[in-house]
Each structure stands twice: as structure tokens, then as C-alpha cells.
Design a protein around this motif. Sequence first.
Motif, mmCIF file in Angstrom:
data_model
loop_
_atom_site.group_PDB
_atom_site.id
_atom_site.type_symbol
_atom_site.label_atom_id
_atom_site.label_comp_id
_atom_site.label_asym_id
_atom_site.label_seq_id
_atom_site.Cartn_x
_atom_site.Cartn_y
_atom_site.Cartn_z
ATOM 1 N N LEU A 16 0.874 -1.176 0.000
ATOM 2 C CA LEU A 16 0.000 0.000 0.000
ATOM 3 C C LEU A 16 0.903 1.216 0.000
ATOM 4 N N ILE A 43 -1.038 -1.352 -4.388
ATOM 5 C CA ILE A 43 -2.332 -0.691 -4.290
ATOM 6 C C ILE A 43 -2.034 0.777 -4.025
ATOM 7 N N CYS A 44 -2.377 1.606 -4.989
ATOM 8 C CA CYS A 44 -1.924 2.992 -4.983
ATOM 9 C C CYS A 44 -3.022 3.961 -4.574
ATOM 10 N N ASN A 45 -2.645 4.941 -3.787
ATOM 11 C CA ASN A 45 -3.553 6.005 -3.386
ATOM 12 C C ASN A 45 -4.038 6.792 -4.606
ATOM 13 N N MET A 144 -6.636 2.242 -5.725
ATOM 14 C CA MET A 144 -7.357 1.778 -4.541
ATOM 15 C C MET A 144 -8.851 1.627 -4.818
ATOM 16 N N VAL A 192 -8.217 -5.667 -6.041
ATOM 17 C CA VAL A 192 -7.597 -5.233 -4.788
ATOM 18 C C VAL A 192 -7.817 -6.253 -3.670
ATOM 19 N N LEU A 204 2.922 -1.812 4.427
ATOM 20 C CA LEU A 204 2.522 -0.409 4.395
ATOM 21 C C LEU A 204 3.789 0.408 4.161
ATOM 22 N N ILE A 213 -1.689 6.730 2.836
ATOM 23 C CA ILE A 213 -2.145 5.408 3.270
ATOM 24 C C ILE A 213 -3.558 5.482 3.840
ATOM 25 N N ILE A 216 -6.490 4.920 1.423
ATOM 26 C CA ILE A 216 -6.568 3.527 0.958
ATOM 27 C C ILE A 216 -7.285 2.685 1.999
ATOM 28 N N ILE A 222 -11.190 -2.628 2.560
ATOM 29 C CA ILE A 222 -9.746 -2.853 2.435
ATOM 30 C C ILE A 222 -9.108 -3.152 3.787
#
Length: 328
Positions: A16, A43-45, A144, A192, A204, A213, A216, A222
Motif C-alpha cells: 500500500l 495498491i496505490c492512493n 485503490m 484489490v 505499508l 495510506i 486507501i 480494504i
Amino acid sequence: MQDDRSSLDGPRVVLLAGGAGGSTFAVGLRDVLVAAGGSLTVICNTADDLWVHALRVQPDVDSMLYGLAGVKDAERGWGRAGESERVSHELREWGLGWDWFALGDLDLGTHIARTSWLRDGDGVGAVVERLNRRWELGATLLPMTEDEVDTFVELDDGTIHFQEWWTRHRAKREPRGFANPGIESARPAPGVLEAIAEADVVVLAPSNPVVSIGPILGIPGIAPAIRAAKAHVVGVSPIIGGSPVRGMADVCLRAVGVECSATGVAGLYGARAAGGLLDAWLIAEEDAAEASRVAELGIHPVVTPLWMKDVALTRTLAADALAAAVPR
């Protein structure tokens, strides 16, 4: 970290991340995993996304994309290497655009392609997948969510978009808080939850815990998926010696009432054994005295160098994060 796959396979890791620090760490983690035969899903913001000139701009997605592709401007830490800004200058001659948010010409090509695909009906996840094909990334990049969940900063005299506060004002205006309108009804992007469920390790990144973070984890489903995952969950502190490595995480933490320290951020995420997220937490040598405080939270502290000053150090940090994921 054992399952029914061949012992020759390396770990499946989900990261993340958001921001420049997140993309730097992702490159080192990708390198370590490729060498070990493992795989990386990021998993990208997407909460710092915005519309500019009728184009959808995704700063964190693009920073991650350019970093993994090896085309990021290493000196600035964001944007494309070899960039120019002729189009942005021309737009300002027409009375459009902002002096504080100039888009490079190569970068504009990405935004035009993205917006064109969105207008054609592709979802954000499909668009990011198409962007992934441009280069050999050695990783899978997922947004995300496909829903528009921008970050807004609440000030004493009103509310502004996160990018205006961060880029134009350099976080100098004291925030009262942060809001992500629509996040309660947003859904995780395709792939995801599956990636988290199948992961051997969830990491993280040392990204801003509040505005990178945080969003997300704020997408419904999530955080619970991480808590329920078979994976070991490891975090890397973005704070060294009581200060953020880069950016203005201290201002963001103050706004949400969290101490700007390695322990403070660990407490924000919480111990998985107590309903939080973390099994282990990497803290800097400069913060070794905080190890006992982290342990009191129910999180295993790992003291190790955190500075990502070059490729070798970043790879070592990534390897340390994976080593911390070995069940004790």
C-alpha cells in the motif's frame, strides 16, 4: 508464508503506497522480489487525484508508474525525466492553468491518454492496466478504487483541494482536518481484495499515513481484508528522529491528533492482535529508544536503517521488511 505453491516461488507481496517515498520504496521492493522469484502488487492512493484542463490527473499513480518504469525525474522525485513545460506555459498565456501546478509535456501525454480511455468507457482499473503495458514494470499497479474520492483540506476559512494546499501552499496553512467526500460508498478497485487475500506479505510503505495510506485504508473493505488476511502485515515508519522523511506528514499528523513519531504512527495503524493492522513495524536506528513503546502496542518492532539514499540502501530496507514478515 507457506502454501501449496512450489518452494521455488517467492512471496506474493502487496504494497500500500502513495507519494514519492512510496514509489522509491516500491522500486527497491520490486528489485528484491524479482531476484527472489516473487511478485509485487501495488495498491496505490488515488485520493490526491484531480481534474486539470478537463484532464484526470493521478499524481500518486503516475509517480509509481514512472518510478517502476525507470523514467521518473530522480532529482525532483516526481514527474518524468527530461521533462519540458511548453504546453503549460502556453496555456497560461491563454489565461488557463496555475503557476503552482505546471504539468510537463510528457506528463500531459499520460493525462490525455488516461482521460481519452476514461471517456471511451474504461474504468480506472482498466486505464491503469493499460498504462502498465507501456513499460516493463516488474509489478502490478492497482488503484485503490475506481470511484472519485478526492482529498479536501478543511481550513478555518473554508475547504480547498488537497493539491492546492500541498502544492500551492506547501502545507503552510494549518489544517483543521481532512475529508474524502464519497469514500463511505466507494468500492475497492477490481483485483484489490483478491490481491490482499492471496498475499503472503502485506507492506505499508513509508508514505504519509494520513493522506496517502489513510485514504486507501478508508475504502470500505480494504482494512478488514488486511486484518483477515493470512499474510503477515509489516509497516515501514515514515518518521525518522521525530521528523518526516519528506513532505509534511508532521502537519497532517498534528491535524488528526497523532504524535509525530515512529510510535505515534504505529499507534495510528494499530496492532492486528488488537483489531488494528500491524504485525511488525520497522523503525529507524535514530528511534531505537521507541522500540519498547512500539512493543507495548502489541506490534513487533524492528530497528533498522530507514534512509533510502541510494538504490542499494532501498533494496536493503525492502529486504528487511520482507524478513520482518517471517512468523516468529
